[in-house]
Scaffold this motif. Structure first.
Motif, short mmCIF file in Angstrom:
data_model
loop_
_atom_site.label_atom_id
_atom_site.label_comp_id
_atom_site.label_asym_id
_atom_site.label_seq_id
_atom_site.Cartn_x
_atom_site.Cartn_y
_atom_site.Cartn_z
N LEU A 41 0.82 -1.22 0.00
CA LEU A 41 0.00 0.00 0.00
C LEU A 41 0.85 1.27 0.00
O LEU A 41 0.31 2.38 -0.11
CB LEU A 41 -0.93 0.00 1.22
N ASN A 42 2.16 1.12 0.13
CA ASN A 42 3.09 2.26 0.08
C ASN A 42 2.71 3.38 1.04
O ASN A 42 2.72 4.56 0.69
CB ASN A 42 3.18 2.81 -1.35
N ASN A 43 2.36 3.01 2.26
CA ASN A 43 1.96 4.01 3.25
C ASN A 43 2.59 3.63 4.60
O ASN A 43 2.08 2.77 5.31
CB ASN A 43 0.44 4.08 3.36
N PHE A 44 3.68 4.29 4.94
CA PHE A 44 4.40 3.95 6.16
C PHE A 44 3.53 4.16 7.40
O PHE A 44 3.62 3.40 8.37
CB PHE A 44 5.66 4.80 6.27
N GLU A 45 2.68 5.19 7.40
CA GLU A 45 1.85 5.50 8.56
C GLU A 45 0.89 4.36 8.90
O GLU A 45 0.50 4.20 10.05
CB GLU A 45 1.07 6.80 8.35
N MET A 46 0.51 3.58 7.90
CA MET A 46 -0.39 2.46 8.14
C MET A 46 0.28 1.36 8.97
O MET A 46 -0.42 0.47 9.47
CB MET A 46 -0.91 1.89 6.83
N SER A 47 1.59 1.41 9.11
CA SER A 47 2.30 0.42 9.92
C SER A 47 2.37 0.83 11.39
O SER A 47 2.82 0.05 12.23
CB SER A 47 3.72 0.20 9.39
N ILE A 48 1.92 2.04 11.71
CA ILE A 48 1.99 2.54 13.09
C ILE A 48 1.18 1.67 14.06
O ILE A 48 1.68 1.33 15.15
CB ILE A 48 1.55 4.02 13.15
N PRO A 49 -0.07 1.27 13.74
CA PRO A 49 -0.79 0.38 14.65
C PRO A 49 -0.06 -0.92 14.92
O PRO A 49 -0.11 -1.45 16.04
CB PRO A 49 -2.12 0.15 13.92
N THR A 50 0.64 -1.45 13.92
CA THR A 50 1.40 -2.68 14.12
C THR A 50 2.53 -2.47 15.11
O THR A 50 2.81 -3.35 15.95
CB THR A 50 1.96 -3.19 12.78
N ALA A 51 3.20 -1.31 15.05
CA ALA A 51 4.28 -1.00 15.99
C ALA A 51 3.74 -0.96 17.42
O ALA A 51 4.36 -1.51 18.34
CB ALA A 51 4.93 0.33 15.63
N ALA A 52 2.58 -0.32 17.60
CA ALA A 52 1.98 -0.26 18.94
C ALA A 52 1.56 -1.65 19.41
O ALA A 52 1.80 -2.04 20.56
CB ALA A 52 0.78 0.69 18.93
N TYR A 53 0.94 -2.41 18.51
CA TYR A 53 0.44 -3.73 18.87
C TYR A 53 1.58 -4.67 19.23
O TYR A 53 1.44 -5.51 20.13
CB TYR A 53 -0.36 -4.32 17.70
N ALA A 54 2.72 -4.53 18.54
CA ALA A 54 3.86 -5.40 18.82
C ALA A 54 4.29 -5.28 20.27
O ALA A 54 4.63 -6.28 20.92
CB ALA A 54 5.03 -5.04 17.89
N ILE A 55 4.25 -4.06 20.80
CA ILE A 55 4.64 -3.86 22.20
C ILE A 55 3.65 -4.57 23.12
O ILE A 55 4.04 -5.29 24.04
CB ILE A 55 4.69 -2.36 22.54
N TRP A 56 2.36 -4.37 22.86
CA TRP A 56 1.34 -4.97 23.73
C TRP A 56 1.41 -6.49 23.68
O TRP A 56 1.30 -7.16 24.71
CB TRP A 56 -0.05 -4.50 23.33
N MET A 57 1.57 -7.06 22.47
CA MET A 57 1.51 -8.52 22.36
C MET A 57 2.74 -9.16 23.01
O MET A 57 2.66 -10.27 23.53
CB MET A 57 1.33 -8.97 20.91
N PHE A 58 3.88 -8.46 23.01
CA PHE A 58 5.04 -9.00 23.70
C PHE A 58 4.84 -8.93 25.21
O PHE A 58 5.28 -9.81 25.95
CB PHE A 58 6.31 -8.26 23.29
#
Length: 298
Positions: free
Chosen positions: A256-273
């Protein structure tokens, strides 16, 4: 190559493949044949991963009135279930490893076909149509699954068959190694996403935390509702709440060529760990005798 790319493309796959090798040394073929003969656990797990997870993600995006880009980013995450990390956590938690591996393999293949459908709808609904064609490489996805999970697990099972005493001696050290690697990966994820963590937590911290807790909670409740034993319930809980962040980032940034769309994944990665670590501490510290006593539901 950036630090994030080194971690996601080299360090993480190699680390997980090593863990899968050790995991395979705890498995025999009958572990898989048993769950395939009684597929109830597989169906419950896949329903949580492929149906309930996107529905919960979509509901949270609407409930929190997220910015369209963040909403689509959350949906990208919600369409990427499983991943080898969930197998690692299931092993340390003393869950049903064969079930965990089976769910990861099946859901990873199915989501290749479900992701384009769900994300096309999300892009249209939230008004962020990019004009990009959402098409995941089926062959590459299957090769990735084979390389990181199925192949090393098969090698581990072969070692177990040839050297059963050695495999049994290695079970505890490999569980300890899994915990250490889990901590190292968590620190690496923090380092790789350091620049965007503040923004991620500010914009989607609460929705991603709720997505993690709700999917895990629903996974456990449905497993126990249908009278699965504790080991299977643990694996379904983990598989429901631990998502394939690497795939989600690839979709957001490369397709999708949209870096901002990866922001929720960055937040979720912290929570899931964090939640995964809590589960590992809670279930992993219990003795085999305690587990046997709790296996009252067949």
């Amino acid at each position: 190559m950036t630090i994030a790319e080194i971690i996601s493309n080299i360090f993480l796959p190699i680390s997980l493949a090593i863990i899968m090798l050790g995991m395979g040394m705890t498995l025999i073929l009958s572990d898989f044949s048993r769950i395939l003969k009684k597929p109830k656990a597989i169906l419950i797990g896949l329903t949580n991963q492929l149906v309930f997870l996107p529905i919960i993600g979509f509901s949270l995006a609407i409930a929190f009135n997220l910015h369209p880009v963040m909403a689509v980013g959350l949906m990208i995450l919600a369409t990427c279930p499983g991943g080898a990390t969930s197998n690692l956590i299931s092993q340390v938690c003393r869950g049903n490893i064969a079930l965990s591996v089976t769910l990861t393999a099946i859901s990873s293949i199915i989501c290749v076909f479900t992701i384009p459908f769900i994300l096309s709808y999300a892009l249209d609904y939230f008004g962020t149509e990019t004009g990009a064609t959402i098409k995941l490489p089926i062959l590459n996805t299957i090769i990735q699954i084979m390389g990181i999970t199925i192949l090393p697990i098969s090698i581990g099972m072969f070692i177990r068959r040839l050297k059963p005493d050695f495999a049994r001696r290695m079970e505890k050290p490999m569980r300890t190694a899994s915990t250490v690697i889990f901590i190292i990966v968590f620190i690496a994820v923090l380092a790789a996403n350091y620049n965007i963590l503040g923004k991620a937590m500010k914009e989607v911290g609460l929705p991603t935390l709720l997505l993690n807790i709700l999917t895990m909670g629903l996974g456990y409740l449905t497993a126990r509702l249908f009278k699965l034993n504790l080991k299977s319930a643990i694996s379904i809980t983990v598989e429901s709440g631990i998502q394939n962040g690497t795939l989600a980032i690839v979709i957001a940034t490369s397709i999708l060529n949209n870096f901002e769309m990866s922001i929720p994944t960055a937040a979720y990665a912290i929570w899931m760990f964090i939640t995964g670590g809590i589960l590992m501490w809670f279930f992993g510290n219990r003795t085999e005798e305690e587990y046997t006593a709790q296996q009252s539901r067949k």
